[in-house]
Design an enzyme around this catalytic site. Structure first.
Site, PDB file in Angstrom:
ATOM      1  N   LYS A  51      37.829  59.965  31.454  1.00  0.00           N
ATOM      2  CA  LYS A  51      37.972  58.579  30.963  1.00  0.00           C
ATOM      3  C   LYS A  51      37.034  57.659  31.760  1.00  0.00           C
ATOM      4  CE  LYS A  51      41.844  57.905  34.147  1.00  0.00           C
ATOM      5  NZ  LYS A  51      43.311  57.998  34.298  1.00  0.00           N
ATOM      6  N   ARG A 148      55.017  53.268  33.116  1.00  0.00           N
ATOM      7  CA  ARG A 148      53.754  52.817  32.540  1.00  0.00           C
ATOM      8  C   ARG A 148      53.677  53.328  31.106  1.00  0.00           C
ATOM      9  NH1 ARG A 148      47.865  54.407  35.045  1.00  0.00           N
ATOM     10  NH2 ARG A 148      48.473  56.394  34.114  1.00  0.00           N
ATOM     11  N   TYR A 266      24.854  32.996  51.267  1.00  0.00           N
ATOM     12  CA  TYR A 266      25.753  31.980  50.703  1.00  0.00           C
ATOM     13  C   TYR A 266      26.857  31.616  51.674  1.00  0.00           C
ATOM     14  CZ  TYR A 266      24.033  32.262  45.867  1.00  0.00           C
ATOM     15  OH  TYR A 266      23.290  32.186  44.722  1.00  0.00           O
ATOM     16  N   MET A 319      24.965  38.173  43.678  1.00  0.00           N
ATOM     17  CA  MET A 319      25.034  38.910  42.410  1.00  0.00           C
ATOM     18  C   MET A 319      24.033  40.063  42.371  1.00  0.00           C
ATOM     19  SD  MET A 319      24.462  37.558  38.510  1.00  0.00           S
ATOM     20  CE  MET A 319      25.715  36.296  38.609  1.00  0.00           C
TER      21      MET A 319
HETATM   22  C1  LIG Z   1      43.582  58.975  35.252  1.00  0.00           C
HETATM   23  C2  LIG Z   1      44.635  59.978  35.031  1.00  0.00           C
HETATM   24  C3  LIG Z   1      44.535  61.243  35.640  1.00  0.00           C
HETATM   25  C4  LIG Z   1      43.484  61.586  36.671  1.00  0.00           C
HETATM   26  O1  LIG Z   1      43.850  60.961  37.887  1.00  0.00           O
HETATM   27  P1  LIG Z   1      42.981  61.153  39.229  1.00  0.00           P
HETATM   28  O2  LIG Z   1      43.781  60.422  40.249  1.00  0.00           O
HETATM   29  O3  LIG Z   1      41.673  60.509  38.970  1.00  0.00           O
HETATM   30  O4  LIG Z   1      42.869  62.592  39.473  1.00  0.00           O
HETATM   31  C5  LIG Z   1      45.484  62.203  35.292  1.00  0.00           C
HETATM   32  N1  LIG Z   1      46.478  61.914  34.421  1.00  0.00           N
HETATM   33  C6  LIG Z   1      46.624  60.687  33.853  1.00  0.00           C
HETATM   34  C7  LIG Z   1      47.752  60.438  32.934  1.00  0.00           C
HETATM   35  C8  LIG Z   1      45.715  59.680  34.150  1.00  0.00           C
HETATM   36  O5  LIG Z   1      45.875  58.468  33.617  1.00  0.00           O
END
Ligand SMILES: *Cc1c(COP(=O)(O)O)cnc(C)c1O
Length: 377
Positions: A51, A148, A266, A319
């Site tokens: 992802k 979640r 800055y 930036m």
């Molecule tokens: C992002 C995610 C993972 C991977 O987690 P890492 O900490 O990056 O290994 C696994 N399972 C779910 C449901 C996630 O959202």
């Protein structure tokens, strides 16, 4: 580690003068890290979580390299990410972690993607699609203590008899505190997930992310879902060192002399204590180098690495620019490159200075770097 960095002097052959910095993505290191997680997983299958554009490194390149290393199952967050993968990986199961968007069951299935059903509402909608003759498969996410995503344990028990009718291919949950091995939530989630997995006997079960791999064999079940570990950043203090996948470098725009007690950048937030040479690097927070990693008179910032030495940041991060103190590195010249993170400066070190995590640095790298991939198939 030999030549896992770029040449750090002058303009490299073919260097893109239009960019302020460059990213080296080492796909062989990515494959090595996946193989290391697969070893830790033992008899469980090691999938890959890709992802967030494969945590910023580029989902197409990453997934192709992981598949070549032997990875068979992939997780994305969004259907759009799955659609980028599908043509590259015609056979691999691709799970969509964020679940079923309203009204999307048939489209998702048609695209060959499997939603990770994460609420009773999604399960109902999927059941309707299946009852109408839909043949797509899906995973079920059960919440065991994170609040979640995921159906409740009671809902899961009610769903279990319909597992086949729903075309379920996986039952999973997610650990909320796996990076803290002593956190009592780990054992509680494990116990709850065990009961869930036994209610779905015959269906592969999955609980652990990268950090969960270090909690013991009980947490492995049938399939593990490592993400961050593949990309070479730390999931937990318990994790062994990983191969560096991403090296970020910025080119030196200019080197200037600054008199003692003069403020740099800055807000005039930091004054050099001695007469100093300051190198100005051509990357900044627009490149995902968090402003919080900057330096002030009362708070040291991150460091960069160049010519075999570390150089501390001076003042705030702009930036597009970062100032570093190179007084003790006299060979530094305009056009040289400084490593922001990579083999010499761990991404987790920069993340700590910025009060964030490696995940956020990687996924925020931005689009302005010149990108190089190596070690791919
Ligand atoms: C992002 C995610 C993972 C991977 O987690 P890492 O900490 O990056 O290994 C696994 N399972 C779910 C449901 C996630 O959202």
């Amino acid at each position: 580690m030999e030549s896992s960095n770029f040449v750090t002097a002058g303009r490299a052959p073919g260097e893109d003068w239009r960019c302020g910095g460059r990213l080296l993505v080492d796909l062989a290191a990515l494959a090595d890290n996946w193989r290391a997680t697969a070893r830790l997983a033992g008899r469980a299958e090691a999938s890959a979580v890709v992802k967030g554009d494969a945590y910023g490194i580029g989902i197409e390149a990453a997934a192709t390299a992981l598949a070549a290393a032997g990875c068979r199952t992939f997780f994305v967050a969004l259907p759009s990410e799955g659609l980028r993968l599908r043509p590259l990986l015609p056979e691999a199961p691709i799970y969509v972690l964020n679940g079923l968007p309203p009204g999307a069951a048939a489209d998702l299935a048609e695209a060959g993607l499997q939603p990770v059903l994460g609420s009773a509402e999604e399960v109902d909608e999927w059941a309707t699609y299946r009852a109408a003759g839909g043949t797509g498969a899906a995973a079920l996410h059960v919440d065991t203590g994170m609040q979640r995503l995921g159906v409740t344990i009671e809902e899961a028990a009610a769903i279990a008899p319909s597992a086949k009718a729903l075309g379920l291919s996986l039952v999973m949950s997610h650990l909320a505190a796996a990076d803290q091995p002593d956190h009592p939530l780990n054992a509680a989630q494990l116990a709850r997930f065990r009961s869930v997995a036994s209610a779905f006997a015959g269906l592969p079960a999955s609980l652990s992310n990268s950090a969960g791999l270090h909690l013991g064999e009980d947490f492995l079940f049938d399939l593990v879902r490592p993400g961050i570990a593949l990309y070479g950043a730390r999931s937990t203090a318990a994790a062994p060192p990983l191969a560096t996948v991403v090296t970020a470098e910025a080119r030196i725009v200019q080197v200037r002399d600054v008199a003692a007690a003069t403020a740099v950048g800055y807000g005039a937030s930091e004054h050099v204590r001695r007469a100093s040479r300051i190198a100005i690097l051509g990357a900044g927070y627009a490149d995902g180098y968090h402003r919080r990693a900057g330096s002030a008179d009362d708070r040291p910032g991150a460091s960069v690495h160049l010519h075999g030495r570390r150089a501390p940041l001076v003042g705030r991060i702009s930036m597009d620019l970062i100032a570093v103190d190179v007084t003790d590195i006299p060979e530094v010249r305009r056009g040289d490159h400084a490593e922001l993170f990579g083999p010499h400066i761990a991404i987790d070190e920069v993340a700590e200075r910025a009060e964030t995590i490696g995940y956020e640095l990687l996924t925020g790298l931005g689009r302005r770097y010149e990108r190089h991939y190596r070690g791919g198939a």
